[in-house]
Write an enzyme that holds these catalytic residues in place. Structure first.
Site, mmCIF file in Angstrom:
data_model
loop_
_atom_site.group_PDB
_atom_site.id
_atom_site.type_symbol
_atom_site.label_atom_id
_atom_site.label_comp_id
_atom_site.label_asym_id
_atom_site.label_seq_id
_atom_site.Cartn_x
_atom_site.Cartn_y
_atom_site.Cartn_z
ATOM 1 N N TYR A 53 3.876 17.393 -4.127
ATOM 2 C CA TYR A 53 4.277 16.868 -2.810
ATOM 3 C C TYR A 53 3.201 17.172 -1.791
ATOM 4 O O TYR A 53 2.701 18.289 -1.743
ATOM 5 C CB TYR A 53 5.598 17.481 -2.350
ATOM 6 C CG TYR A 53 6.624 16.393 -2.116
ATOM 7 C CD1 TYR A 53 6.427 15.460 -1.100
ATOM 8 C CD2 TYR A 53 7.742 16.269 -2.921
ATOM 9 C CE1 TYR A 53 7.331 14.433 -0.906
ATOM 10 C CE2 TYR A 53 8.644 15.242 -2.738
ATOM 11 C CZ TYR A 53 8.438 14.327 -1.726
ATOM 12 O OH TYR A 53 9.323 13.311 -1.533
ATOM 13 N N GLU A 55 3.107 15.524 1.790
ATOM 14 C CA GLU A 55 3.264 14.740 3.024
ATOM 15 C C GLU A 55 2.213 15.166 4.034
ATOM 16 O O GLU A 55 1.955 16.363 4.208
ATOM 17 C CB GLU A 55 4.663 14.951 3.607
ATOM 18 C CG GLU A 55 5.711 14.128 2.898
ATOM 19 C CD GLU A 55 7.088 14.273 3.540
ATOM 20 O OE1 GLU A 55 7.259 15.113 4.432
ATOM 21 O OE2 GLU A 55 7.993 13.535 3.118
ATOM 22 N N ASP A 199 -5.483 -9.764 5.221
ATOM 23 C CA ASP A 199 -4.761 -9.273 4.051
ATOM 24 C C ASP A 199 -5.564 -9.707 2.824
ATOM 25 O O ASP A 199 -5.456 -10.836 2.352
ATOM 26 C CB ASP A 199 -3.340 -9.856 4.028
ATOM 27 C CG ASP A 199 -2.534 -9.336 2.835
ATOM 28 O OD1 ASP A 199 -3.152 -8.790 1.885
ATOM 29 O OD2 ASP A 199 -1.296 -9.475 2.851
ATOM 30 N N THR A 225 -4.490 -4.560 -1.966
ATOM 31 C CA THR A 225 -3.887 -3.866 -3.105
ATOM 32 C C THR A 225 -5.041 -3.319 -3.946
ATOM 33 O O THR A 225 -6.187 -3.753 -3.804
ATOM 34 C CB THR A 225 -3.073 -4.822 -4.000
ATOM 35 O OG1 THR A 225 -3.962 -5.841 -4.498
ATOM 36 C CG2 THR A 225 -1.929 -5.470 -3.251
ATOM 37 N N LYS A 228 -5.018 -5.694 -8.309
ATOM 38 C CA LYS A 228 -5.277 -7.094 -8.659
ATOM 39 C C LYS A 228 -6.719 -7.184 -9.189
ATOM 40 O O LYS A 228 -7.046 -6.445 -10.112
ATOM 41 C CB LYS A 228 -4.963 -7.993 -7.467
ATOM 42 C CG LYS A 228 -3.461 -7.900 -7.089
ATOM 43 C CD LYS A 228 -3.020 -8.773 -5.938
ATOM 44 C CE LYS A 228 -1.541 -8.542 -5.629
ATOM 45 N NZ LYS A 228 -1.081 -9.287 -4.447
ATOM 46 N N ARG A 234 -1.603 0.430 -9.673
ATOM 47 C CA ARG A 234 -0.751 -0.270 -8.707
ATOM 48 C C ARG A 234 -0.770 0.509 -7.410
ATOM 49 O O ARG A 234 -0.511 1.707 -7.394
ATOM 50 C CB ARG A 234 0.697 -0.349 -9.202
ATOM 51 C CG ARG A 234 0.896 -1.063 -10.510
ATOM 52 C CD ARG A 234 2.319 -1.558 -10.656
ATOM 53 N NE ARG A 234 2.482 -2.738 -9.840
ATOM 54 C CZ ARG A 234 2.017 -3.950 -10.177
ATOM 55 N NH1 ARG A 234 1.411 -4.150 -11.320
ATOM 56 N NH2 ARG A 234 2.185 -4.975 -9.373
HETATM 57 C C1 LIG Z 1 0.106 -9.127 -3.716
HETATM 58 C C2 LIG Z 1 0.073 -9.288 -2.240
HETATM 59 C C3 LIG Z 1 0.622 -8.321 -1.380
HETATM 60 C C4 LIG Z 1 1.553 -7.222 -1.804
HETATM 61 O O1 LIG Z 1 1.283 -6.446 -2.821
HETATM 62 P P1 LIG Z 1 2.409 -5.532 -3.534
HETATM 63 O O2 LIG Z 1 1.579 -4.429 -4.063
HETATM 64 O O3 LIG Z 1 3.053 -6.405 -4.543
HETATM 65 O O4 LIG Z 1 3.353 -5.056 -2.506
HETATM 66 C C5 LIG Z 1 0.420 -8.462 -0.014
HETATM 67 N N1 LIG Z 1 -0.253 -9.502 0.475
HETATM 68 C C6 LIG Z 1 -0.762 -10.462 -0.309
HETATM 69 C C7 LIG Z 1 -1.501 -11.595 0.317
HETATM 70 C C8 LIG Z 1 -0.597 -10.398 -1.691
HETATM 71 O O5 LIG Z 1 -1.056 -11.376 -2.459
#
Ligand SMILES: *Cc1c(COP(=O)(O)O)cnc(C)c1O
Length: 422
Positions: A53, A55, A199, A225, A228, A234
């Site tokens: 933990y 925080e 994003d 993220t 991907k 993850r």
């Molecule tokens: C995949 C994605 C997310 C969110 O990712 P998670 O890890 O699934 O919460 C946010 N924004 C865009 C544009 C995405 O493609």
């Protein structure tokens, strides 16, 4: 008891995990948001760091015993800043959605107006969906693509921004195959006094590998993220200017989350190091070359590619060019039966609801990790298009199934004896 391996302590779960590694190995994976992590990333994310933990942030924790996780998180932050040339990095966001949540909480107030992409044209759930916290807490307005070109219409973005005066503009999507004009987005944001959030969940791996224009010099904040194209565990991450660092860190913890996932932060640090190599740059360039080759192959079989092609790792196909009655859901199911895993997706101005949709989203990061190059992905593209066109011909489907199986076997994610866990 704690030393007992999973195979003995929980054979039911061990068998399920092994079935999924088999599924991952035997299908060609074309889900644009998925990838295969290295053994090193898997080992860090499967480590004893899950026990701790912590925080707070390095040097300012609410728990004792954080000396080492402080070093781990600091290392992850330093690697992220160096890799992306960012002034600040937050590596605690549990996911991409929570990275976005952290930014909205940190930089905005509930009720503030945000201008984002229409969800049915590639925007993400966290860009204002009415069933997501973003649409519930913030006042989203949206822009979209031009109906003719299917490319984001920057004049429309500017026009809506001038009329609506949003506090933030969001650019960067889940299902869009073209390069965005980051400088123009920033110009529009500056003109109306908005913050620009990019994003980059999907494209951060291409940015890391220098295979895509870099939004970091233009945006106030970039969310992403790590799982991907970037090929990490993850998780989520946020890059920003120093000016917004404190507010963003507070937006993540304590606003959006409790304790961080230290095992995943360690795995993110491993992935940043991997993404800093020449091999990774070659990988990112190959992802893009593969997507272009595959889109051309699919189009060559008479299946329409949205916007006519791709500049990144993914593209969308319009199934109405195959058959007006073929839904995305049915097409994705059919392709799964021949060994191709992908997802159905709405296309711009889709007449169908998202759960049936008229398109497929096709991405190359995972297949490229498996070693496929232009000629293999082009063959997958031809088989995919052939299976859609010949979907009522058992011989066509059997041929596709057999050949896809051979390709998956020749380009496996993991060797046959690879365990499904560390
Ligand atoms: C995949 C994605 C997310 C969110 O990712 P998670 O890890 O699934 O919460 C946010 N924004 C865009 C544009 C995405 O493609």
């Amino acid at each position: 008891m704690f030393g007992t391996p999973l195979s003995e302590s929980d054979p039911q779960m061990e068998a399920l995990i092994n079935r999924d590694v088999e599924r991952q190995r035997t299908h060609v994976q074309l889900i644009a948001s998925e990838n295969f992590v290295s053994r090193a990333v898997m080992q860090a994310s499967g480590s004893v760091l899950t026990n701790k933990y912590s925080e707070g942030y390095p040097g300012k924790r609410y728990y004792e015993g954080c000396e080492i996780v402080d070093e781990i998180e600091s290392l992850a932050i330093e690697r992220a800043k160096a890799l992306f040339g960012a002034e600040h990095a937050n590596v605690q966001a549990h996911s991409g959605a929570q990275a976005n949540m952290g930014v909205y909480y940190g930089l905005l107030k509930p009720g503030d107006k945000i201008l984002g992409m229409r969800l049915d044209q590639g925007g993400h759930l966290t860009h204002g969906s009415p069933v997501n916290f973003s649409g519930i807490l913030y006042d989203f307005v949206s822009y979209g693509v031009d109906p003719e070109t299917e490319v984001v219409d920057m004049d429309q973005v500017a026009e809506i921004a001038r009329a609506e005066h949003p506090k933030m503009i969001v650019a960067g999507y889940s299902a869009y195959s073209r390069i965005l004009d980051w400088a123009r987005f920033r110009e529009i944001a500056d003109e109306v006094g908005a913050l620009l959030m990019v994003d980059a969940a999907h494209i951060i791996g291409l940015i890391a590998g220098r295979a895509h224009p870099d939004p970091i010099p233009h945006a106030h904040v970039v969310t992403a993220t790590t799982h991907k194209a970037l090929r990490g565990p993850r998780g989520g991450m946020i890059l920003s200017t120093a000016e917004h660092a404190a507010a963003i860190d507070k937006g993540v913890f304590p606003n959006a989350q409790g304790g961080p996932l230290n095992n995943h932060i360690a795995a993110k640090a491993v992935c940043y190091a991997e993404a800093s190599t020449h091999q990774y740059r070659a990988y990112a360039a190959q992802i893009v070359a593969n997507a272009a080759a595959m889109a051309a192959a699919v189009a060559g079989e008479g299946v329409r590619v949205v916007s006519g092609g791709t500049d990144n790792h993914l593209f969308l196909v319009d199934l109405r060019s195959v058959d007006d009655d073929l839904t995305g859901k049915d097409a994705a199911r059919l392709l799964s039966s021949v060994g191709i895993t992908l997802n159905f997706n709405t296309i711009p101005f889709d007449p169908r609801p998202p759960y049936r949709a008229s398109g497929l989203r096709i991405g190359t990061p995972a297949a490229t990790t498996c070693g496929m190059k232009e000629s293999e992905v082009a063959e997958v593209g031809r088989l995919l298009a052939g299976a859609l066109r010949g979907r009522s011909d058992a011989r066509v489907l059997e041929h596709a199934r057999q050949r896809i199986g051979e390709l998956a076997e020749a380009f496996p994610a993991y060797p046959p004896d690879f365990p499904g866990h560390v």
